[in-house]
Design an enzyme around this catalytic site. Structure first.
Site, PDB file in Angstrom:
ATOM      1  CD  GLU A  89      -2.838   1.245   0.174  1.00 60.14           C
ATOM      2  OE1 GLU A  89      -3.719   0.383   0.114  1.00 60.14           O
ATOM      3  OE2 GLU A  89      -2.709   2.153  -0.674  1.00 60.14           O
ATOM      4  CB  VAL A 127       0.954   3.917  -5.142  1.00 57.05           C
ATOM      5  CG1 VAL A 127       0.333   4.995  -6.029  1.00 57.05           C
ATOM      6  CG2 VAL A 127       1.631   2.859  -5.993  1.00 57.05           C
ATOM      7  CE  LYS A 145       5.471   7.158  -5.644  1.00 55.49           C
ATOM      8  NZ  LYS A 145       5.684   8.567  -5.299  1.00 55.49           N
TER       9      LYS A 145
HETATM   10  N1  HSE Z   1       9.817  11.104  -3.797  1.00 62.41           N
HETATM   11  C1  HSE Z   1       8.478  10.685  -3.623  1.00 62.41           C
HETATM   12  C2  HSE Z   1       7.576  11.887  -3.877  1.00 62.41           C
HETATM   13  C3  HSE Z   1       8.294  10.169  -2.208  1.00 62.41           C
HETATM   14  O1  HSE Z   1       8.076  13.007  -4.022  1.00 62.41           O
HETATM   15  O2  HSE Z   1       6.370  11.725  -3.968  1.00 62.41           O
HETATM   16  C4  HSE Z   1       7.184   9.203  -2.046  1.00 62.41           C
HETATM   17  O3  HSE Z   1       7.221   8.121  -2.933  1.00 62.41           O
END
Ligand code: HSE
Length: 439
Positions: free
Chosen positions: A131, A134, A207
């Site tokens: 979970e 993403v 993602k």
């Molecule tokens: N680097 C990612 C972001 C962190 O900025 O959303 C969470 O996956």
């Protein structure tokens, strides 16, 4: 394992790992009241024991090598929070072969190796829950795999990288340039170890690989995703878009149409009237449009220590319930029964249809617009609106901002190649797709 106690080991004590330790401690009584069982951390691994960290690991068996940890310890669930691909993959596979269930926040691991991991977890009869991989705290995996499982999903569109959303928001708000804002995002702990993964769109594509598989019943296929980052977006574009009634957001889009599935990650103009166009800063949001439920929107913290730990701990509780009830009935790892996953045609970006925002820098002299519109006419591209902006710094060259009607991407690309060859056109043309996000 005793009847109401689950033993876990945590590999990786960074932002998320320490968040999990803190959350399990902070909400111990609440979790017990809701679940009826105790979750006990027995061991942890990280590269250095003495490193100063924001959680208490006293009394826990400590390892510098996570493989050694799973070989020595008797645990029910391994929490993989190391990140990255290769060490995590070896660790997860070995743990599954030892019949240890897995909870992970590792999007690269699932996006790139999830098909193989799914096969092994199925063979070993163990669960792999992800979970937190993403949209951090937003329970989007559970929503798609469980809450919307009576629906055919038509499209999904998400702001699923907080760093890029923070950068685009701050550039417009504070009029700072890209690099200064990126530096702030890194200092605030939002960015990946390699921030090129954020700004170049790779993190969002990992993602989207996961979301598109569980939405559309296709195997995980990172290679099929079309990826653009936010590097080309300038403050001028953010301002012009605003003037036209849009916000620029970096979106991950999956859409089923008659010819196949579109999978793409890039910046878009979204009408300001859409809720998702108003999701600012580091926040994430995902719209899922499905045939029975219609459009639904999920919003929240996409990163952060306790926020991401909330998803990790929820996965731990789900798997613990299954272990304690001795049930074999899990939600399939990729939402569909394994034999129902099907390779479907993924459309090439050239085949998609969209409206476009274009910013063209031209010499300020008569006949320039006519030259440009002639090329659009030849490629059957119809222009919806056009504005010529003033350039206060250099009035020899001026920006022209155009919005097109719906057109096939290939025609736009061909037209822009010809326009860029005109002597009166200066520099690269900025092209941003417009997404209406209507159901
Ligand atoms: N680097 C990612 C972001 C962190 O900025 O959303 C969470 O996956």
């Amino acid at each position: 394992m005793n009847n109401n106690k689950i033993k876990i080991g945590i590999a990786g004590l960074g932002t998320v790992g320490s968040g999990v330790i803190n959350l399990l401690e902070k909400n111990k009584a609440e979790i017990l009241k809701r679940s009826g069982f105790e979750i006990s951390i027995v061991c942890v691994s990280a590269s250095s024991k003495s490193k100063k960290r924001n959680c208490n690991i006293e009394g826990l068996n400590f390892y510098t090598n996570p493989l050694e940890m799973i070989r020595n310890e008797s645990i029910d669930i391994l929490i993989e929070l190391i990140g990255g691909e290769l060490v995590a993959k070896e660790l997860v596979i070995e743990a599954l072969e030892k019949k240890i269930h897995i909870v992970t926040a590792n999007k690269a691991l699932i996006a790139l190796h999830g098909n193989e991991i799914s096969e092994i977890s199925n063979k070993e009869g163990c669960d792999v829950a992800y979970e937190a991989s993403v949209a951090g705290a937003v329970p989007i995996i559970k929503v798609i795999r469980e809450s919307l499982n009576a629906n055919e999903i038509e499209w999904i569109a998400g702001i699923i990288n907080g760093t890029t959303n923070y950068i685009l928001t701050e550039m417009l708000k504070s009029k700072k340039d890209f690099n200064d804002v990126l530096k702030d995002a890194q200092d605030l702990g939002y960015a990946e170890a390699d921030p090129a993964f954020d700004v170049g769109g790779i993190d969002a594509a990992h993602k989207l690989t996961i979301l598109s598989s569980i939405c559309f019943g296709i195997p995980l296929n990172f290679e099929a995703i079309y990826i653009e980052g936010i590097e080309d977006i300038e403050l001028d574009d953010l301002n012009y878009a605003k003037e036209l009634g849009y916000a620029i957001k970096h979106l991950a889009i999956g859409r089923k149409n008659n010819d196949g599935i579109e999978l793409r990650v890039h910046s878009c103009l979204i009408p300001k009237a859409r809720l998702i166009a108003n999701v600012d800063g580091v926040k994430n949001a995902v719209v899922v449009s499905s045939d029975a439920a219609g459009p639904t929107l999920y919003y929240g913290a996409g990163a952060g220590s306790l926020a991401t730990a909330s998803s990790v701990v929820s996965d731990i509780i789900d798997i613990s319930r299954k272990i304690l009830s001795k049930s074999n009935n899990s939600v399939p790892l990729l939402s569909y029964q394994r034999n129902e996953l099907q390779n479907k045609k993924i459309l090439d970006i050239n085949e998609i249809e969209s409206r476009y925002y274009l910013r063209i820098r031209v010499k300020n002299k008569p006949g320039v617009l006519a030259d440009i519109t002639k090329i659009f006419g030849r490629k059957s591209i119809s222009i919806e609106s056009i504005l010529q902006k003033e350039d206060l710094v250099n009035d020899e060259n001026v920006p022209i901002v155009l919005v097109t009607h719906e057109v096939i991407e290939k025609n736009i690309i061909d037209a822009l190649k010809d326009i860029e060859k005109l002597e009166v056109v200066k520099g690269k043309i900025i092209k941003i797709r417009i997404e209406e996000l209507e159901s």
